[in-house]
Motif scaffolding. Structure first.
Motif, PDB file in Angstrom:
ATOM      1  N   SER A  51     -21.527 -41.818  -4.357  1.00  0.00           N
ATOM      2  CA  SER A  51     -21.884 -40.491  -3.846  1.00  0.00           C
ATOM      3  C   SER A  51     -23.250 -40.518  -3.173  1.00  0.00           C
ATOM      4  O   SER A  51     -24.154 -41.235  -3.600  1.00  0.00           O
ATOM      5  N   SER A  52     -23.395 -39.711  -2.152  1.00  0.00           N
ATOM      6  CA  SER A  52     -24.692 -39.620  -1.481  1.00  0.00           C
ATOM      7  C   SER A  52     -25.499 -38.417  -1.982  1.00  0.00           C
ATOM      8  O   SER A  52     -26.654 -38.259  -1.627  1.00  0.00           O
ATOM      9  N   ARG A  53     -24.891 -37.571  -2.818  1.00  0.00           N
ATOM     10  CA  ARG A  53     -25.566 -36.377  -3.329  1.00  0.00           C
ATOM     11  C   ARG A  53     -25.654 -36.434  -4.849  1.00  0.00           C
ATOM     12  O   ARG A  53     -24.814 -37.001  -5.509  1.00  0.00           O
ATOM     13  N   ARG A  54     -26.686 -35.813  -5.368  1.00  0.00           N
ATOM     14  CA  ARG A  54     -26.920 -35.755  -6.813  1.00  0.00           C
ATOM     15  C   ARG A  54     -26.808 -37.139  -7.452  1.00  0.00           C
ATOM     16  O   ARG A  54     -26.123 -37.339  -8.437  1.00  0.00           O
ATOM     17  N   LYS A  55     -27.534 -38.085  -6.874  1.00  0.00           N
ATOM     18  CA  LYS A  55     -27.546 -39.452  -7.391  1.00  0.00           C
ATOM     19  C   LYS A  55     -28.138 -39.462  -8.801  1.00  0.00           C
ATOM     20  O   LYS A  55     -29.078 -38.718  -9.091  1.00  0.00           O
ATOM     21  N   TYR A 122     -28.782 -27.432 -10.460  1.00  0.00           N
ATOM     22  CA  TYR A 122     -27.481 -27.159  -9.844  1.00  0.00           C
ATOM     23  C   TYR A 122     -26.438 -26.934 -10.931  1.00  0.00           C
ATOM     24  O   TYR A 122     -25.513 -27.705 -11.109  1.00  0.00           O
ATOM     25  N   VAL A 154     -33.111 -28.058   2.655  1.00  0.00           N
ATOM     26  CA  VAL A 154     -32.554 -29.032   1.716  1.00  0.00           C
ATOM     27  C   VAL A 154     -32.294 -28.322   0.392  1.00  0.00           C
ATOM     28  O   VAL A 154     -33.174 -27.711  -0.171  1.00  0.00           O
ATOM     29  N   SER A 155     -31.080 -28.409  -0.095  1.00  0.00           N
ATOM     30  CA  SER A 155     -30.705 -27.753  -1.334  1.00  0.00           C
ATOM     31  C   SER A 155     -31.005 -28.645  -2.526  1.00  0.00           C
ATOM     32  O   SER A 155     -30.928 -29.866  -2.443  1.00  0.00           O
ATOM     33  N   ASN A 157     -29.092 -29.123  -4.819  1.00  0.00           N
ATOM     34  CA  ASN A 157     -27.871 -29.764  -5.303  1.00  0.00           C
ATOM     35  C   ASN A 157     -27.732 -31.188  -4.787  1.00  0.00           C
ATOM     36  O   ASN A 157     -26.754 -31.851  -5.073  1.00  0.00           O
ATOM     37  N   VAL A 158     -28.711 -31.679  -4.045  1.00  0.00           N
ATOM     38  CA  VAL A 158     -28.681 -33.064  -3.582  1.00  0.00           C
ATOM     39  C   VAL A 158     -29.740 -33.922  -4.280  1.00  0.00           C
ATOM     40  O   VAL A 158     -29.774 -35.122  -4.089  1.00  0.00           O
ATOM     41  N   SER A 160     -31.844 -36.155  -6.887  1.00  0.00           N
ATOM     42  CA  SER A 160     -31.441 -37.146  -7.883  1.00  0.00           C
ATOM     43  C   SER A 160     -31.927 -36.703  -9.266  1.00  0.00           C
ATOM     44  O   SER A 160     -32.780 -35.824  -9.389  1.00  0.00           O
TER      45      SER A 160
END
Length: 173
Positions: A51-55, A122, A154-155, A157-158, A160
């Motif tokens: 995944s590229s979000r929420r690492k 998030y 930028v939210s 929810n992305v 880390s």
């Protein structure tokens, strides 16, 4: 400080994400038209490595934690839809960070235990709500994370985050 439930509903409103019971009917229909084999993977952890979000900053430690406890480590992006359905249908315990892969929980049997974890910035109860409608044993772990400041485009929810392995251990029991 990390904690198990309750979610902070002030983020989305207490009555947000009220799904229909329809997913249960859709899942029954799909399962009845799938091959009858079920995976022998009883304990699964859905990794976010792809995944590229929420690492998850300590993803390798999380993977080691679950591997040592007999969990199969999966990246859903590498599986077909039929494989995902059959793996979730056969699982007794599913652990995953908040993400679209938890939609597959509609295929889980009634006695499954699902542990979903998410960053504090998030807290989205959409999958929990589906789990409640389907009467699943659904547990939530919320962890602190880095918040993004300055650029409002930028939210959070992305951002880390780190997973507290002691809290996960408590949720498994």
């Amino acid at each position: 400080m990390e904690k198990l439930l309750p979610l902070d509903y002030s983020i989305y409103g207490k009555f947000a994400f009220n799904p229909s019971p329809l997913p249960a009917e859709v899942a029954k229909h799909i399962l009845s038209n799938c091959p009858t084999w079920r995976s022998n993977m009883k304990k699964i952890y859905i990794s976010r490595r792809d995944s590229s979000r929420r690492k998850i900053d300590n993803e390798e430690a999380v993977i080691k934690f679950f591997s040592e406890r007999g969990f199969e480590i999966l990246e859903l992006s590498k599986l077909t839809v039929a494989e995902q359905i059959n793996i979730f249908a056969g699982a007794d315990t599913v652990v995953a960070a908040h993400g679209a892969g938890l939609t597959n929980a509609i295929y889980c049997h009634q006695d499954v235990k699902i542990i979903e974890f998410m960053p504090r910035s998030y807290q989205n109860p959409c999958f929990l709500r589906i789990g409640q409608i389907l009467k699943k044993d659904w547990r939530i772990c919320v962890f602190d994370n880095k918040t993004i400041t300055g650029d409002v485009s930028v939210s959070n929810n992305v951002a880390s985050w780190n997973v507290d392995l002691d809290l996960l251990s408590a949720a498994l029991h």
